[in-house]
Scaffold this motif. Sequence first.
Motif, PDB file in Angstrom:
ATOM      1  N   HIS A 118       0.833  -1.207   0.000  1.00 47.49           N
ATOM      2  CA  HIS A 118       0.000   0.000   0.000  1.00 47.49           C
ATOM      3  C   HIS A 118       0.863   1.251   0.000  1.00 47.49           C
ATOM      4  O   HIS A 118       1.905   1.271   0.648  1.00 47.49           O
ATOM      5  N   THR A 119       0.385   2.277  -0.681  1.00 46.01           N
ATOM      6  CA  THR A 119       0.968   3.600  -0.495  1.00 46.01           C
ATOM      7  C   THR A 119      -0.168   4.598  -0.665  1.00 46.01           C
ATOM      8  O   THR A 119      -0.750   4.713  -1.747  1.00 46.01           O
ATOM      9  N   ALA A 120      -0.533   5.253   0.417  1.00 48.70           N
ATOM     10  CA  ALA A 120      -1.671   6.164   0.394  1.00 48.70           C
ATOM     11  C   ALA A 120      -1.502   7.238   1.457  1.00 48.70           C
ATOM     12  O   ALA A 120      -0.718   7.080   2.398  1.00 48.70           O
ATOM     13  N   LEU A 121      -2.220   8.333   1.265  1.00 51.18           N
ATOM     14  CA  LEU A 121      -2.236   9.424   2.245  1.00 51.18           C
ATOM     15  C   LEU A 121      -3.619   9.515   2.852  1.00 51.18           C
ATOM     16  O   LEU A 121      -4.626   9.454   2.131  1.00 51.18           O
ATOM     17  N   TYR A 122      -3.662   9.677   4.172  1.00 52.92           N
ATOM     18  CA  TYR A 122      -4.943   9.738   4.879  1.00 52.92           C
ATOM     19  C   TYR A 122      -5.050  11.040   5.651  1.00 52.92           C
ATOM     20  O   TYR A 122      -4.078  11.483   6.277  1.00 52.92           O
ATOM     21  N   LEU A 123      -6.244  11.603   5.614  1.00 54.78           N
ATOM     22  CA  LEU A 123      -6.550  12.734   6.491  1.00 54.78           C
ATOM     23  C   LEU A 123      -7.368  12.190   7.651  1.00 54.78           C
ATOM     24  O   LEU A 123      -8.384  11.512   7.434  1.00 54.78           O
ATOM     25  N   SER A 124      -6.920  12.441   8.870  1.00 57.51           N
ATOM     26  CA  SER A 124      -7.693  12.052  10.056  1.00 57.51           C
ATOM     27  C   SER A 124      -8.117  13.337  10.745  1.00 57.51           C
ATOM     28  O   SER A 124      -7.270  14.082  11.238  1.00 57.51           O
ATOM     29  N   ARG A 125      -9.420  13.619  10.753  1.00 55.25           N
ATOM     30  CA  ARG A 125      -9.911  14.854  11.394  1.00 55.25           C
ATOM     31  C   ARG A 125      -9.894  14.696  12.912  1.00 55.25           C
ATOM     32  O   ARG A 125      -9.744  15.643  13.650  1.00 55.25           O
ATOM     33  N   ALA A 126     -10.111  13.462  13.354  1.00 55.06           N
ATOM     34  CA  ALA A 126     -10.061  13.134  14.791  1.00 55.06           C
ATOM     35  C   ALA A 126      -9.705  11.662  14.881  1.00 55.06           C
ATOM     36  O   ALA A 126      -9.645  10.974  13.855  1.00 55.06           O
ATOM     37  N   ASP A 127      -9.451  11.197  16.095  1.00 53.23           N
ATOM     38  CA  ASP A 127      -9.108   9.804  16.324  1.00 53.23           C
ATOM     39  C   ASP A 127     -10.160   8.883  15.680  1.00 53.23           C
ATOM     40  O   ASP A 127     -11.327   8.918  16.051  1.00 53.23           O
ATOM     41  N   GLY A 128      -9.753   8.123  14.689  1.00 57.26           N
ATOM     42  CA  GLY A 128     -10.678   7.171  14.067  1.00 57.26           C
ATOM     43  C   GLY A 128     -11.477   7.712  12.896  1.00 57.26           C
ATOM     44  O   GLY A 128     -12.158   6.961  12.211  1.00 57.26           O
ATOM     45  N   GLU A 129     -11.399   9.034  12.649  1.00 57.25           N
ATOM     46  CA  GLU A 129     -12.132   9.602  11.500  1.00 57.25           C
ATOM     47  C   GLU A 129     -11.153   9.770  10.349  1.00 57.25           C
ATOM     48  O   GLU A 129     -10.629  10.858  10.103  1.00 57.25           O
ATOM     49  N   ASP A 130     -10.880   8.670   9.669  1.00 58.50           N
ATOM     50  CA  ASP A 130      -9.826   8.638   8.663  1.00 58.50           C
ATOM     51  C   ASP A 130     -10.412   8.533   7.246  1.00 58.50           C
ATOM     52  O   ASP A 130     -11.383   7.815   7.024  1.00 58.50           O
TER      53      ASP A 130
END
Length: 352
Positions: A139-151
């Motif tokens: 895998h190679t990806a970018l994630y935005l997490s607004r809060a813990d667990g909101e990915d």
Amino acid sequence: MKVLGIETSCDETAVAVVEDGLKVLASTVASQVPLHRAYGGIVPEVACRAHVAALLPALETALKQSGISLKDVDAVAATHAPGLVGSLLVGLTAGKTLAWVLDRPFLAVNHLAAHLHATRMADPAAPYPAVTLLASGGHTALYLSRADGEDEAVGRTVDDAAGEAFDKAAKVLGLGYPGGPEIDRLAASGRADAIDFPRGEGPGPYDFSFSGLKTAVLYRCRGPRGKDPLALTEPEKADVAASFQEAVVDALVARTMAAARDLGAASVRLSGGVACNRRLRAKIKEEAEQAGMAAVCPPPALCTDNAAMVAGLAGILLAKGERSSLDVDAFARVEGPLAGRRFMAKGARASK
Ligand code: KG4
Ligand code: ZN
């Protein structure tokens, strides 16, 4: 809550015990690397057979390390997607069976969400919003997490994963498997600016592409037809390794920081096997500091595949009341916010 977690999505048989999502009481990983080395890559059939042989010894080791016995386990978790289905089924079936026999709750865990949770385990106080680069062999990806667990995935590779690129470049250079650590080591004695390899842009601003880079390394080492091995000297090989690594790290860091700036991140985080890369860790820390953001680079044992991240994430989700039924299945791919893939296989199922 003490959760026993099992991870068998690829080529590591891992078992861990984690308390309340963060505190690692035990974490053991039986690596299959020596088995797959002969093939220069992971052979799925070999992997799932090896998981069968390694799982119970790994369970015993983890329990011994943790100092607790099975009856003290409050819940059981196992990775069920994404990954090699045959491999996933070994850990998933073992996890479900243990939960049933012990009469404890069971939770099937998404491997990508577990990698994101690993950054929370490494630094629970790191601020949100966060942008996390997950870079591994698959895998190679970018994630935005607004809060813990909101990915949510905001970018991904359109061809090879970064770890795959490291492994293939290492093969062309005649280095061992897996290639990432070998290139990391050889690059230390080479010049990162010796060769201007392509940085590979994807279609979206936070997407990656590594297939052109891989071909460029091939031509550099084997001539324009990519067939006749050129007799590179050791210093020349080191220059190829250092310049290749710089190209991958540049691409990874540039997109991560662009996403972090555009999306207002307060922290940037690394996860996955490639996050062990020393140049990547140094560069992301440097750029995050310049941008006034916190950088989270978990210890290598939390970056590569492990069961602590699985048991940890499960602890958080179980405490929120999540449970899986014992007929939950294994899936090679996932859909939904974490997918991290632009092109989904027909029939892939959500697995959050
Ligand atoms: O996360 P991981 O252990 O397994 C999965 O692929 O899910 O990642 C393995 C990948 C391999 O491609 C390996 O070459 C790469 O991570 N890797 C590295 C380094 N250590 C491991 N790549 C670059 N530099 C490293 N130091
Ligand atoms: Zn992984």
